[in-house]
Every structure is written in C-alpha cells, then in structure tokens.
Write a protein that holds these residues in place. Structure first.
Motif, short mmCIF file in Angstrom:
data_model
loop_
_atom_site.label_atom_id
_atom_site.label_comp_id
_atom_site.label_asym_id
_atom_site.label_seq_id
_atom_site.Cartn_x
_atom_site.Cartn_y
_atom_site.Cartn_z
N THR A 4 11.82 37.89 32.93
CA THR A 4 11.20 36.76 31.59
C THR A 4 9.69 36.71 31.78
O THR A 4 9.10 37.37 32.77
CB THR A 4 11.64 35.57 31.89
OG1 THR A 4 11.18 34.90 33.00
CG2 THR A 4 13.34 35.61 32.31
N ALA A 5 9.25 36.06 30.80
CA ALA A 5 7.78 35.60 30.62
C ALA A 5 7.25 34.98 31.86
O ALA A 5 6.04 34.95 32.04
CB ALA A 5 7.49 35.08 29.25
N ILE A 6 8.01 34.24 32.52
CA ILE A 6 7.63 33.60 33.76
C ILE A 6 7.98 33.99 35.02
O ILE A 6 7.77 33.36 36.13
CB ILE A 6 8.26 31.89 33.68
CG1 ILE A 6 9.83 31.90 33.73
CG2 ILE A 6 7.66 31.23 32.34
CD1 ILE A 6 10.12 30.43 34.26
N GLY A 7 8.48 35.11 34.97
CA GLY A 7 8.76 35.90 36.14
C GLY A 7 10.36 36.39 36.09
O GLY A 7 10.89 36.25 35.29
N LEU A 8 10.80 36.87 37.45
CA LEU A 8 12.00 37.13 37.69
C LEU A 8 12.94 36.15 37.83
O LEU A 8 13.13 35.42 38.94
CB LEU A 8 12.11 38.05 38.89
CG LEU A 8 13.45 38.90 39.27
CD1 LEU A 8 13.63 39.88 38.15
CD2 LEU A 8 13.37 39.40 40.60
N CYS A 9 13.99 35.90 37.00
CA CYS A 9 15.11 34.87 37.06
C CYS A 9 16.31 35.70 37.31
O CYS A 9 16.59 36.71 37.51
CB CYS A 9 15.13 34.15 35.60
SG CYS A 9 13.90 33.11 35.14
N LEU A 47 15.49 29.99 38.52
CA LEU A 47 14.07 30.16 38.03
C LEU A 47 13.43 30.94 39.15
O LEU A 47 14.05 31.02 40.18
CB LEU A 47 13.53 28.75 37.87
CG LEU A 47 13.98 27.96 36.73
CD1 LEU A 47 13.58 26.67 36.63
CD2 LEU A 47 13.42 28.51 35.23
N PRO A 48 12.53 31.63 38.90
CA PRO A 48 11.68 32.59 40.00
C PRO A 48 11.54 31.93 41.11
O PRO A 48 10.82 30.81 41.15
CB PRO A 48 10.56 33.18 39.22
CG PRO A 48 10.85 32.87 37.77
CD PRO A 48 11.71 31.42 37.71
N GLY A 71 18.76 35.15 25.10
CA GLY A 71 18.18 33.73 24.78
C GLY A 71 17.42 33.16 25.65
O GLY A 71 16.50 32.48 25.15
N ILE A 72 17.82 33.41 26.92
CA ILE A 72 16.77 32.83 27.71
C ILE A 72 15.38 33.43 27.99
O ILE A 72 14.28 32.75 27.83
CB ILE A 72 17.08 32.97 29.40
CG1 ILE A 72 18.67 31.86 29.22
CG2 ILE A 72 16.35 32.48 30.28
CD1 ILE A 72 19.52 32.26 30.59
N ARG A 73 15.20 34.77 27.85
CA ARG A 73 14.38 35.47 27.50
C ARG A 73 13.33 35.05 26.52
O ARG A 73 12.15 34.76 26.61
CB ARG A 73 14.42 36.77 27.55
CG ARG A 73 14.91 37.42 29.12
CD ARG A 73 15.08 39.19 28.69
NE ARG A 73 15.03 39.84 29.96
CZ ARG A 73 15.72 40.89 30.19
NH1 ARG A 73 16.65 41.45 29.10
NH2 ARG A 73 15.75 41.40 31.34
N GLY A 119 5.13 21.86 39.38
CA GLY A 119 4.37 22.69 38.61
C GLY A 119 5.31 23.45 37.71
O GLY A 119 4.71 23.64 36.73
N THR A 120 6.31 23.75 38.03
CA THR A 120 7.09 24.66 37.39
C THR A 120 7.65 23.64 36.32
O THR A 120 7.78 24.12 35.05
CB THR A 120 8.31 25.12 38.05
OG1 THR A 120 7.86 26.25 39.20
CG2 THR A 120 9.51 25.93 37.41
#
Length: 187
Positions: free
Chosen positions: A17-22, A36-37, A72-74, A167-168
């Motif tokens: 994903t745009a924020i990392g590997l989910c 979440l990553p 959808g999550i991506r 932070g996340t």
C-alpha cells in the motif's frame, strides 16, 4: 460440535500500500484480521498468521470479495477516501461490549473523529471511556474498523496499539485530511 460441522479455514495475504506492506486474513468472503505495516515483512506475516480462536492461519490466495477489499484499502491509503463499511468483517470471539464499540466506531467517516467517551455514551455505557479504549486496543481489523479516528476528550493522541503507535494514528488522520492533523499551526 458435531463431527459433520465444517470449520472454514482462515487464510492470509500480504499486500503493498502507499503506507507500506499491510496484511489481511479472511474466511470465505469475510475479513477477520487486518494488519498495518510492521517493521519488516517477516513481522507483518508473523502477526497476521498467528492462530485465530485456536485455529491456524495460513497464507492463501484471496477470492474476489477479499481482492476487492484489498483494492479498496489500497485506494483509501493512497488518498481516495472510503469509509470501507462495505467490507464484510467478523471480529471473531470479541465480547459483546467490544462488538458494540466496533459498530459505533465503524460509523465514523474519514476526516471525522469521536472521543472514547462519546462512544461510551452511544453504546449506552457512559463513564466507560477507558473500557472503550481497551476494546479498541484489541480491534482485529484496524482501518476497516477505524479505531484511529477515536481520540481522547482533549483531542490528544493517546495510546494506539497498531505498529508505530500514535505516529501511525496521526499519519492516518493526516492522510484522511482530518482537521487539526497535518495542517500548519498558526501559533
């Protein structure tokens, strides 16, 4: 349980994903866990495949419903905001109180927040803000049940059990263009 009852296996997959590997885990067309990553791919995989309600979770290939959920999550994490309420979830084994908290939390739209106390009042348990926080700390499908949108009464970011902590949480609120997060301050 009778010997004729079949328990549907739980499968899991990693995805970028745009924020990392989910990661996501499911049975049939229903999501039972989202991750979440973590710091590494190995840690993300280890967390998503840990046993669920005593059952093993193995890597697998998602069917159409889960593939659509991943898309959808991506998209959401890439800035195309979606409440993701259309994703079928099953917080297996969650106590009734937790399920009530998850139901109200899932109603919070992207870019909006509620307090732990507000949720306690909505579920008919005023004064149980701390218990609401504990329930959200055990949320098996963060982002889909958007626990990051729940704040302390003073709008402060206290404890967030997902990888990266507060932070996340702040990053997700900023991504969702939540007022007060990611905006320059005047003073």
């Amino acid at each position: 349980m009778s010997s004729g009852t079949r328990i549907e296996p739980v499968a899991a997959a990693l995805f970028d994903t745009a924020i990392g590997l989910c990661a996501i885990a499911w049975h049939g067309d229903t999501v039972v866990r989202f991750q979440l990553p973590e710091a590494s791919e190995e840690e993300t995989l280890a967390r998503i495949t840990r046993p669920l309600a005593g059952m093993p979770v193995a890597e697998g290939e998602p069917g159409q419903a889960v593939t659509t959920a991943i898309a959808g999550i991506r998209a959401h994490l890439a800035g195309h905001l979606d409440a993701l309420r259309w994703i079928d979830v099953d917080p297996r084994g969650a106590p009734e109180f937790h399920r009530a908290v998850y139901t109200v939390t899932r109603e919070i739209d992207p870019g909006r927040t509620m307090s732990y106390g507000d949720i306690a009042v909505r579920i008919g348990a005023p004064g149980s803000a701390q218990a609401v926080g504990q329930a959200l700390g055990r949320n098996p499908v963060p982002l889909i049940i958007p626990c990051h949108r729940v704040l302390a009464a003073d709008h402060a970011l206290h404890g967030f059990s997902a990888p990266g902590g507060v932070g996340t949480k702040a990053r997700l609120l900023e991504l969702e263009r939540t007022p007060g997060f990611g905006e320059p301050m005047l003073f």
